[in-house]
Design a protein around this motif. Structure first.
Motif, PDB file in Angstrom:
ATOM      1  N   ALA A 278      36.850  44.540  50.974  1.00 23.90           N
ATOM      2  CA  ALA A 278      37.525  43.311  51.427  1.00 23.90           C
ATOM      3  C   ALA A 278      38.762  43.000  50.582  1.00 23.90           C
ATOM      4  O   ALA A 278      39.820  42.672  51.109  1.00 23.90           O
ATOM      5  N   PHE A 279      38.637  43.137  49.264  1.00 21.35           N
ATOM      6  CA  PHE A 279      39.723  42.672  48.396  1.00 21.35           C
ATOM      7  C   PHE A 279      40.854  43.691  48.252  1.00 21.35           C
ATOM      8  O   PHE A 279      41.960  43.327  47.874  1.00 21.35           O
ATOM      9  N   SER A 280      40.561  44.965  48.530  1.00 21.12           N
ATOM     10  CA  SER A 280      41.652  45.935  48.369  1.00 21.12           C
ATOM     11  C   SER A 280      42.731  45.711  49.440  1.00 21.12           C
ATOM     12  O   SER A 280      43.829  46.232  49.332  1.00 21.12           O
ATOM     13  N   GLU A 281      42.421  44.911  50.444  1.00 13.34           N
ATOM     14  CA  GLU A 281      43.439  44.609  51.470  1.00 13.34           C
ATOM     15  C   GLU A 281      44.345  43.451  51.072  1.00 13.34           C
ATOM     16  O   GLU A 281      45.298  43.130  51.780  1.00 13.34           O
ATOM     17  N   LEU A 282      44.025  42.779  49.961  1.00 12.79           N
ATOM     18  CA  LEU A 282      44.802  41.599  49.566  1.00 12.79           C
ATOM     19  C   LEU A 282      45.751  41.949  48.423  1.00 12.79           C
ATOM     20  O   LEU A 282      45.322  42.394  47.364  1.00 12.79           O
ATOM     21  N   ALA A 283      47.054  41.711  48.641  1.00 12.35           N
ATOM     22  CA  ALA A 283      48.038  42.052  47.601  1.00 12.35           C
ATOM     23  C   ALA A 283      47.919  41.107  46.399  1.00 12.35           C
ATOM     24  O   ALA A 283      48.325  41.453  45.290  1.00 12.35           O
ATOM     25  N   ALA A 284      47.356  39.922  46.610  1.00 13.21           N
ATOM     26  CA  ALA A 284      47.326  38.903  45.554  1.00 13.21           C
ATOM     27  C   ALA A 284      46.260  39.159  44.490  1.00 13.21           C
ATOM     28  O   ALA A 284      46.234  38.479  43.457  1.00 13.21           O
ATOM     29  N   VAL A 285      45.370  40.099  44.764  1.00 12.45           N
ATOM     30  CA  VAL A 285      44.328  40.411  43.775  1.00 12.45           C
ATOM     31  C   VAL A 285      44.191  41.929  43.619  1.00 12.45           C
ATOM     32  O   VAL A 285      44.572  42.682  44.517  1.00 12.45           O
ATOM     33  N   LYS A 286      43.629  42.322  42.461  1.00 14.50           N
ATOM     34  CA  LYS A 286      43.405  43.759  42.227  1.00 14.50           C
ATOM     35  C   LYS A 286      41.917  43.993  42.040  1.00 14.50           C
ATOM     36  O   LYS A 286      41.273  43.293  41.237  1.00 14.50           O
ATOM     37  N   PRO A 288      38.564  46.227  40.752  1.00 13.85           N
ATOM     38  CA  PRO A 288      38.368  47.005  39.525  1.00 13.85           C
ATOM     39  C   PRO A 288      38.727  48.477  39.716  1.00 13.85           C
ATOM     40  O   PRO A 288      38.408  49.075  40.743  1.00 13.85           O
ATOM     41  N   THR A 289      39.390  49.024  38.712  1.00 16.41           N
ATOM     42  CA  THR A 289      39.706  50.453  38.726  1.00 16.41           C
ATOM     43  C   THR A 289      38.504  51.202  38.155  1.00 16.41           C
ATOM     44  O   THR A 289      38.000  50.832  37.105  1.00 16.41           O
ATOM     45  N   VAL A 290      38.051  52.226  38.855  1.00 14.23           N
ATOM     46  CA  VAL A 290      36.966  53.044  38.309  1.00 14.23           C
ATOM     47  C   VAL A 290      37.561  54.422  38.023  1.00 14.23           C
ATOM     48  O   VAL A 290      37.965  55.137  38.941  1.00 14.23           O
ATOM     49  N   SER A 291      37.638  54.776  36.739  1.00  7.66           N
ATOM     50  CA  SER A 291      38.283  56.041  36.394  1.00  7.66           C
ATOM     51  C   SER A 291      37.350  57.206  36.703  1.00  7.66           C
ATOM     52  O   SER A 291      36.137  57.030  36.846  1.00  7.66           O
ATOM     53  N   GLU A 292      37.938  58.388  36.767  1.00 10.50           N
ATOM     54  CA  GLU A 292      37.190  59.588  37.162  1.00 10.50           C
ATOM     55  C   GLU A 292      35.945  59.822  36.311  1.00 10.50           C
ATOM     56  O   GLU A 292      34.904  60.240  36.804  1.00 10.50           O
ATOM     57  N   GLY A 293      36.084  59.529  35.006  1.00 10.73           N
ATOM     58  CA  GLY A 293      34.974  59.779  34.078  1.00 10.73           C
ATOM     59  C   GLY A 293      33.746  58.927  34.349  1.00 10.73           C
ATOM     60  O   GLY A 293      32.616  59.318  34.054  1.00 10.73           O
ATOM     61  N   THR A 294      33.958  57.765  34.938  1.00 11.77           N
ATOM     62  CA  THR A 294      32.818  56.882  35.240  1.00 11.77           C
ATOM     63  C   THR A 294      32.251  57.303  36.585  1.00 11.77           C
ATOM     64  O   THR A 294      32.661  56.808  37.636  1.00 11.77           O
ATOM     65  N   THR A 295      31.285  58.225  36.537  1.00 15.90           N
ATOM     66  CA  THR A 295      30.757  58.742  37.795  1.00 15.90           C
ATOM     67  C   THR A 295      29.763  57.754  38.419  1.00 15.90           C
ATOM     68  O   THR A 295      29.524  57.798  39.619  1.00 15.90           O
ATOM     69  N   THR A 296      29.155  56.900  37.605  1.00 18.24           N
ATOM     70  CA  THR A 296      28.354  55.787  38.139  1.00 18.24           C
ATOM     71  C   THR A 296      28.700  54.536  37.344  1.00 18.24           C
ATOM     72  O   THR A 296      28.603  54.540  36.115  1.00 18.24           O
ATOM     73  N   HIS A 297      29.108  53.506  38.037  1.00 19.00           N
ATOM     74  CA  HIS A 297      29.414  52.208  37.423  1.00 19.00           C
ATOM     75  C   HIS A 297      28.152  51.361  37.562  1.00 19.00           C
ATOM     76  O   HIS A 297      27.545  51.339  38.634  1.00 19.00           O
ATOM     77  N   SER A 298      27.784  50.654  36.519  1.00 20.59           N
ATOM     78  CA  SER A 298      26.547  49.848  36.632  1.00 20.59           C
ATOM     79  C   SER A 298      26.792  48.528  37.345  1.00 20.59           C
ATOM     80  O   SER A 298      25.848  47.819  37.664  1.00 20.59           O
ATOM     81  N   TRP A 299      28.071  48.194  37.557  1.00 19.05           N
ATOM     82  CA  TRP A 299      28.424  46.918  38.192  1.00 19.05           C
ATOM     83  C   TRP A 299      27.693  45.751  37.553  1.00 19.05           C
ATOM     84  O   TRP A 299      27.126  44.913  38.235  1.00 19.05           O
ATOM     85  N   HIS A 300      27.710  45.746  36.216  1.00 17.46           N
ATOM     86  CA  HIS A 300      27.178  44.548  35.552  1.00 17.46           C
ATOM     87  C   HIS A 300      28.071  43.363  35.897  1.00 17.46           C
ATOM     88  O   HIS A 300      27.578  42.259  36.160  1.00 17.46           O
ATOM     89  N   LEU A 301      29.387  43.601  35.878  1.00 13.30           N
ATOM     90  CA  LEU A 301      30.344  42.545  36.238  1.00 13.30           C
ATOM     91  C   LEU A 301      31.255  43.055  37.335  1.00 13.30           C
ATOM     92  O   LEU A 301      31.592  44.242  37.358  1.00 13.30           O
ATOM     93  N   TYR A 302      31.672  42.145  38.213  1.00 13.54           N
ATOM     94  CA  TYR A 302      32.736  42.471  39.148  1.00 13.54           C
ATOM     95  C   TYR A 302      33.943  41.654  38.718  1.00 13.54           C
ATOM     96  O   TYR A 302      34.004  40.435  38.950  1.00 13.54           O
ATOM     97  N   VAL A 303      34.881  42.336  38.050  1.00  8.77           N
ATOM     98  CA  VAL A 303      36.032  41.645  37.470  1.00  8.77           C
ATOM     99  C   VAL A 303      37.241  41.816  38.394  1.00  8.77           C
ATOM    100  O   VAL A 303      37.821  42.898  38.483  1.00  8.77           O
ATOM    101  N   LEU A 304      37.574  40.735  39.069  1.00 14.49           N
ATOM    102  CA  LEU A 304      38.736  40.730  39.961  1.00 14.49           C
ATOM    103  C   LEU A 304      39.952  40.288  39.157  1.00 14.49           C
ATOM    104  O   LEU A 304      39.835  39.411  38.291  1.00 14.49           O
ATOM    105  N   ARG A 305      41.110  40.924  39.420  1.00 10.05           N
ATOM    106  CA  ARG A 305      42.318  40.533  38.692  1.00 10.05           C
ATOM    107  C   ARG A 305      43.320  39.870  39.631  1.00 10.05           C
ATOM    108  O   ARG A 305      43.538  40.357  40.738  1.00 10.05           O
ATOM    109  N   VAL A 306      43.900  38.787  39.148  1.00 13.32           N
ATOM    110  CA  VAL A 306      44.941  38.111  39.921  1.00 13.32           C
ATOM    111  C   VAL A 306      46.228  38.905  39.753  1.00 13.32           C
ATOM    112  O   VAL A 306      46.530  39.389  38.656  1.00 13.32           O
ATOM    113  N   ASN A 307      46.986  39.044  40.836  1.00 13.18           N
ATOM    114  CA  ASN A 307      48.316  39.657  40.761  1.00 13.18           C
ATOM    115  C   ASN A 307      49.335  38.513  40.797  1.00 13.18           C
ATOM    116  O   ASN A 307      49.662  38.008  41.877  1.00 13.18           O
TER     117      ASN A 307
END
Ligand SMILES: Cc1ncc(COP(=O)(O)O)c(C=O)c1O
Length: 393
Positions: A278-286, A288-307
Motif C-alpha cells: 500500500a505505502f510503496s505507491e505513495l511518494a510522501a512516505v518511504k 522500509p528498505t530490506v537489504s539483500e543480506g537480510t534474508t528474513t526480517h523479523s518485522w519487530h517494527l514497521y518503520v515508515l519514513r516521511v518524505n
C-alpha cells in the motif's frame, strides 16, 4: 480526498500476543512450587539455544542484563572503548557505561537504520575492545563486514538482537553459531515476550559459565537448586555479581511463545507485506528498505519514513493526525548521543551523527503485531492514505 470514518477504539501500536496456552502454562508453573529459577528456565534455555543454533543460552531478566553481562564476561572495563549505534534504545549504550568503558558511536546506513560498517572502521582506536551492532527493527546488520573489522582488530562482538529473534542474515538465523555473544529481549512489546526477560547466547563456554555466575550474585554453584534434594547449602561468592536471573513464571511464558513463534511471525510478515504494497505507491512516505543480506526480517517494527519533499506536514504532525484517527504509533529511536547523560559526560551534540539525526526526524513506527485483524491493518493503511491525500504536496 479519501474519507475514513474514525474508529471508536484506539489501536495501540503494540500488544503482546497471549493465548490460553500461555495462561495455562503459567498456572502450571505457579502450582509446581518453583516460582524462582527452576526446571522451566533450564528447559527454556535449552530449547532457545537449539532454536537459534547456539551452544549455550543463559536466561536473564532483561536484554539490558544480557548486554551488560556480555561485556563483563568478555572483560571489557575501564579504559576501553566500545563502538555502537546512536540509533538504538539507550540500554545498548548504557551498558557500556555500566562496565566503566566509553561509548563511541558510529553513524547509521541511511537506508536501513543499522550501523554502517564503514563508520565503525573509522572509529576504531587502540582502546577499542568491542562492537555492539544492533539489528534495528529486525533488519540484520551487515555482519560479514562487521566481523571482518572485529577480526582485523581483535574486537569482541556483542550483538544486540532485542528486535531480531527470527531474523536471518544470508540465510542464517541471528544467533546461529555466534562468534561473540548475542542478546535478545523478551520485553512486553517484543516478538517473543515473557513480560520482562532476556537471553544471552554464545558458543564460548567461558563466557557462558562466567555469565551464569554473574547473574546469580557471583555464586560459585548453581543456586537455583540449592533447596532441592541434590543441592547443597554451601556456596562461595567468586566476584560480586548481580541478580539478573530469569525465573520459572517468565520461562513458562517463553516456552509457549517459542512454540508459537513461527505462527506469530507469519502474521507479522503478512501485515508488513500489506503495508509495503500500500505505502510503496505513495511518494510522501518511504517503506522500509530490506537489504539483500537480510534474508528474513523479523518485522519487530514497521518503520515508515516521511518524505519531506512530498508532504506538507512533518513527522510529529503525522503522529498527531494518526492519533486523531485513533491509531497509536511510536518513534524508534531518539538518537542516544542526544540524551543529556551522553552530551553531559561525553560531549556529544547535535550534528555529530547526521544520518541518525535525519533518520530520527522522519520516522514513525506503525502498529504491527500478530493479533491485529485485517480490518485493523486496512484501517491503518487508509488512515495513512487519507493523511497523505490531505497534506501531500
Ligand atoms: C535495541 C534494544 N536493545 C536493548 C533493549 C533492552 O531490552 P530490555 O527491555 O529487555 O532490557 C531494547 C528494549 O526495547 C531495545 O530496543
Amino acid at each position: 480526498m479519501l474519507t475514513t470514518e474514525i474508529r471508536e477504539a484506539f489501536l495501540p501500536y503494540c500488544l503482546p500476543d497471549i493465548t490460553d496456552e500461555e495462561v495455562n502454562e503459567v498456572v502450571q508453573s505457579l502450582k509446581s512450587g518453583w516460582l524462582a529459577k527452576g526446571p522451566r528456565t533450564i528447559e527454556f534455555e535449552k530449547k532457545f539455544a537449539e532454536y537459534v543454533g547456539a551452544e549455550h543460552a543463559v536466561a536473564m531478566n532483561s536484554c539490558t542484563a544480557a548486554l551488560h553481562i556480555a561485556l563483563l564476561s568478555a572483560n571489557i572495563g575501564p579504559g576501553d572503548e566500545v563502538i555502537t549505534t546512536p540509533m538504538t534504545f539507550a540500554a545498548s549504550a548504557n551498558t557500556i557505561i555500566h562496565v566503566g568503558a566509553v561509548p563511541v558511536f558510529a553513524d547509521i546506513d541511511p537506508e536501513t537504520g543499522c550501523i554502517d560498517p564503514d563508520e565503525i572502521a573509522k572509529k576504531v582506536t587502540p582502546r577499542t575492545k568491542a562492537i555492539i551492532p544492533v539489528h534495528y527493527s529486525g533488519h540484520s546488520c551487515d555482519l560479514d563486514a562487521i566481523y571482518e573489522i572485529a577480526d582485523k582488530h581483535g574486537l569482541f562482538v556483542s550483538e544486540d538482537a532485542a528486535h531480531a529473534i527470527y531474523t536471518r542474515y544470508k540465510g542464517r538465523m541471528i544467533g546461529d553459531n555466534p562468534k561473540g555473544a548475542v542478546s535478545y529481549s523478551f520485553y512486553a512489546t517484543k516478538n517473543l515476550s515473557t513480560g520482562e526477560g532476556g537471553m544471552l547466547v554464545t558458543n564460548n563456554e567461558e563466557i557462558a559459565n562466567r555469565a551464569r555466575v554473574l547473574i546469580t550474585h557471583g555464586m560459585s554453584r548453581n543456586a537455583w537448586n540449592r533447596y532441592a534434594k541434590g543441592g547443597s547449602w554451601k556456596y562461595d561468592i567468586e566476584e560480586p555479581g548481580y541478580k539478573y536471573n530469569m525465573f520459572d513464571i517468565q520461562a513458562s511464558l517463553g516456552l509457549i511463545q517459542l512454540d508459537r513463534l513461527e505462527e506469530m511471525q507469519q502474521r507479522r510478515a503478512q501485515i508488513a507485506d500489506r503495508y509495503n504494497r500500500a505505502f510503496s505507491e505513495l511518494a510522501a512516505v518511504k517503506v522500509p528498505t530490506v537489504s539483500e543480506g537480510t534474508t528474513t526480517h523479523s518485522w519487530h517494527l514497521y518503520v515508515l519514513r516521511v518524505n519531506p519533499a512530498e508532504l506538507r506536514i512533518d513527522r510529529d504532525q503525522l503522529i498527531e493526525e494518526l492519533k486523531e484517527r485513533n491509531v497509536g504509533t511510536s518513534v524508534h529511536f531518539i538518537p542516544v548521543h542526544l540524551m543529556t547523560a551522553y552530551s553531559k559526560k561525553f560531549g556529544y551534540k547535535k550534528g555529530d551523527f547526521p544520518n541518525a539525526e535525519a533518520w530520527f526526524e522522519n520516522i514513525v513506527s506503525l502498529p504491527l503485531y500478530p493479533s491485529m485483524t485485517d480490518d485493523d491493518v486496512d484501517y491503518v493503511i487508509s488512515s495513512v492514505q487519507d493523511i497523505v491525500h490531505k497534506f501531500g504536496k
